[in-house]
Design an enzyme around this catalytic site. Structure first.
Site, PDB file in Angstrom:
ATOM      1  N   THR A 175      -2.573   5.084   8.569  1.00 36.73           N
ATOM      2  CA  THR A 175      -2.667   5.727   7.250  1.00 36.73           C
ATOM      3  C   THR A 175      -3.665   4.962   6.392  1.00 36.73           C
ATOM      4  OG1 THR A 175      -0.368   6.390   7.488  1.00 36.73           O
ATOM      5  CG2 THR A 175      -1.271   6.491   5.273  1.00 36.73           C
ATOM      6  N   ASP A 224      12.524 -12.100  -0.623  1.00 37.29           N
ATOM      7  CA  ASP A 224      12.130 -11.883   0.769  1.00 37.29           C
ATOM      8  C   ASP A 224      13.341 -11.362   1.549  1.00 37.29           C
ATOM      9  OD1 ASP A 224      11.426 -12.287   3.505  1.00 37.29           O
ATOM     10  OD2 ASP A 224       9.895 -13.715   2.859  1.00 37.29           O
ATOM     11  N   VAL A 225      13.176 -10.277   2.268  1.00 35.55           N
ATOM     12  CA  VAL A 225      14.323  -9.663   2.951  1.00 35.55           C
ATOM     13  C   VAL A 225      14.883 -10.514   4.089  1.00 35.55           C
ATOM     14  CG1 VAL A 225      13.819  -7.249   2.365  1.00 35.55           C
ATOM     15  CG2 VAL A 225      12.810  -8.253   4.447  1.00 35.55           C
ATOM     16  N   PHE A 227       0.840  -1.209   0.000  1.00 39.65           N
ATOM     17  CA  PHE A 227       0.000   0.000   0.000  1.00 39.65           C
ATOM     18  C   PHE A 227       0.876   1.261   0.000  1.00 39.65           C
ATOM     19  CE2 PHE A 227      -2.149   2.766   3.394  1.00 39.65           C
ATOM     20  CZ  PHE A 227      -2.788   3.573   2.474  1.00 39.65           C
ATOM     21  N   LEU A 246      10.255  -0.550   3.720  1.00 42.50           N
ATOM     22  CA  LEU A 246       8.836  -0.646   4.096  1.00 42.50           C
ATOM     23  C   LEU A 246       8.388  -2.103   4.113  1.00 42.50           C
ATOM     24  CD1 LEU A 246       9.220   2.236   2.534  1.00 42.50           C
ATOM     25  CD2 LEU A 246       6.745   2.267   2.611  1.00 42.50           C
ATOM     26  N   TYR A 292       5.108  -7.628  15.776  1.00 43.19           N
ATOM     27  CA  TYR A 292       5.199  -6.409  14.961  1.00 43.19           C
ATOM     28  C   TYR A 292       5.849  -5.274  15.764  1.00 43.19           C
ATOM     29  CZ  TYR A 292       3.760  -2.674  11.775  1.00 43.19           C
ATOM     30  OH  TYR A 292       3.762  -1.616  10.912  1.00 43.19           O
ATOM     31  N   THR A 336       2.088  -9.629   1.307  1.00 43.72           N
ATOM     32  CA  THR A 336       0.926  -8.730   1.411  1.00 43.72           C
ATOM     33  C   THR A 336       0.952  -7.675   0.304  1.00 43.72           C
ATOM     34  OG1 THR A 336       2.093  -7.346   3.021  1.00 43.72           O
ATOM     35  CG2 THR A 336       0.595  -9.016   3.901  1.00 43.72           C
ATOM     36  N   GLY A 337       2.114  -7.476  -0.320  1.00 42.81           N
ATOM     37  CA  GLY A 337       2.192  -6.577  -1.469  1.00 42.81           C
ATOM     38  C   GLY A 337       1.490  -7.219  -2.658  1.00 42.81           C
ATOM     39  N   ASP A 378      10.055  -6.966  -3.268  1.00 42.87           N
ATOM     40  CA  ASP A 378       8.874  -7.366  -2.499  1.00 42.87           C
ATOM     41  C   ASP A 378       8.728  -8.887  -2.573  1.00 42.87           C
ATOM     42  OD1 ASP A 378       6.177  -5.383  -1.715  1.00 42.87           O
ATOM     43  OD2 ASP A 378       6.009  -7.573  -1.548  1.00 42.87           O
TER      44      ASP A 378
END
Ligand code: UDP
Length: 338
Positions: free
Chosen positions: A184, A62-63, A17, A82, A154, A41-42, A37
């Protein structure tokens, strides 16, 4: 990072998002954007309009795993991190992965910043304040987080990511910026994301029951996505002395009941409002103190809740319309028998 032209920047989580809006803004500013990404979820659809953009590259990875060699070889001026699921249902679906994304992923990207000399922006969160005992929340507040609860993967992951950022900064290993993002909303927040704005607007538009968790007296302060992205750009362009974490959000505070009333009114919906149990560790109040962003970055949100909700409702309404099955074509047989 004063001007995006001729800059190459990496946006980790760029299909999400916020990430996809950031990619758009950086491209508009003239930068070459590499988007990384894992598409957990992206969504590819957020980037569809960039398919033929020569200054845009997409890398699916994947990071939490070693970064792809082509990223390590890139000459980067900016790295925006992000990468992390951000809505409670999505980040709680695989809490171990959420924690590793923030800790291992941030570490890996910070090392890339160290190697390339790129300026690094971490997308942190108001969740670092937990269920705050100080209101509104200033950057100097250390927070009130349950370290073992369902939100900890999280909240604590993002707190650890901040720790890494500021250790790299103190040791002169990277030039870091940390944005503490408050709630947001706006176009591209997935309807099924589970956030209050996406849930309530979509339920209201569909005529389904609107879900309020708890008694609805808890508050949040909602920032429209375009304002937030401008805040990111100002934060990375900042050239002064290190400023530590910076709150970015809209200080207009609403109870969830007030938000629901506005959405019902603006959509003309006749949905019922139903009460559901309040999730564990759900913060009771949240509002950013954005004095620092105002003083140091000259930033403040410009979009009223009214205007932001209007744009968001219009976007979801268009999405719903597009998802509707097309009216059935009359077949030749039907035409004959008519
Ligand atoms: N919430 C709600 N109905 C929903 C989704 C969320 O009442 O359908 C509440 C939730 O319990 C919280 C607030 O709205 O108090 C904001 O939730 P969200 O998941 O959007 O963000 P966060 O809790 O991470 O701030």
């Amino acid at each position: 990072m004063k001007n995006g032209a001729r800059q190459t920047v990496l946006v980790a989580g760029g299909a999400g998002f916020l990430g996809s809006h950031l990619c758009d803004a950086l491209l508009a500013d003239g930068a070459h954007v590499i988007c990384l990404d894992n598409l957990l979820t992206g969504r590819r659809v957020n980037l569809d309009h960039l398919q033929r953009e020569p200054r845009f590259d997409f890398v699916e990875a994947d990071v939490i795993h070693p970064l792809p060699p082509k990223l390590k070889a890139a000459k980067l001026q900016g790295i925006f991190n992000l990468a992390c699921a951000a809505s409670p249902p999505t980040y709680q679906a695989d809490p171990e992965h959420t924690m590793l994304t923030s800790v291992v992923g941030t570490h890996s990207l910070l090392k890339l910043a160290e190697k390339t000399g790129a300026r690094f922006m971490q997308a942190s969160t108001s969740e670092v304040y937990g269920d705050p005992e100080v209101h509104p929340q200033k950057e100097s507040y250390w927070g009130h987080v349950n370290p073992t609860g369902p939100r900890a993967c999280y909240d604590e992951g993002k707190r650890a990511a901040e720790t890494l950022c500021f250790d790299f900064e103190r040791m002169g290993r990277a030039d870091v910026r940390v944005a503490r993002i408050f709630n947001t909303y706006g176009p591209r927040l997935p309807a099924e994301d589970g956030r209050v704005v996406s849930n309530v607007v979509n339920q209201a538009l569909a005529g389904d029951p609107v879900t309020v968790y708890g008694d609805g007296s808890q508050t949040r302060s909602f920032c429209y996505v375009d304002d937030l992205i401008q805040g990111f750009l100002k934060l990375v362009a900042y050239e002064g002395a290190p400023i530590g974490p910076v709150n970015l959000g809209n200080p207009t505070e609403l109870t969830i009941n007030e938000l629901v009333a506005r959405v019902m009114d603006m959509t003309g919906s006749r949905s019922d409002v139903i009460r559901m149990p309040l999730p564990k560790d759900d913060p009771q109040r949240r509002r950013p103190d954005i004095t620092l962003a105002g003083e140091k970055l000259g930033w403040a949100p410009r979009t009223t809740v009214e205007a932001g909700l209007r744009a968001t409702i219009a976007w979801y309404a268009a999405e719903l319309k597009q998802a509707e099955p097309a009216p059935r074509q009359r077949t030749a047989g039907a035409a004959l028998s008519a």
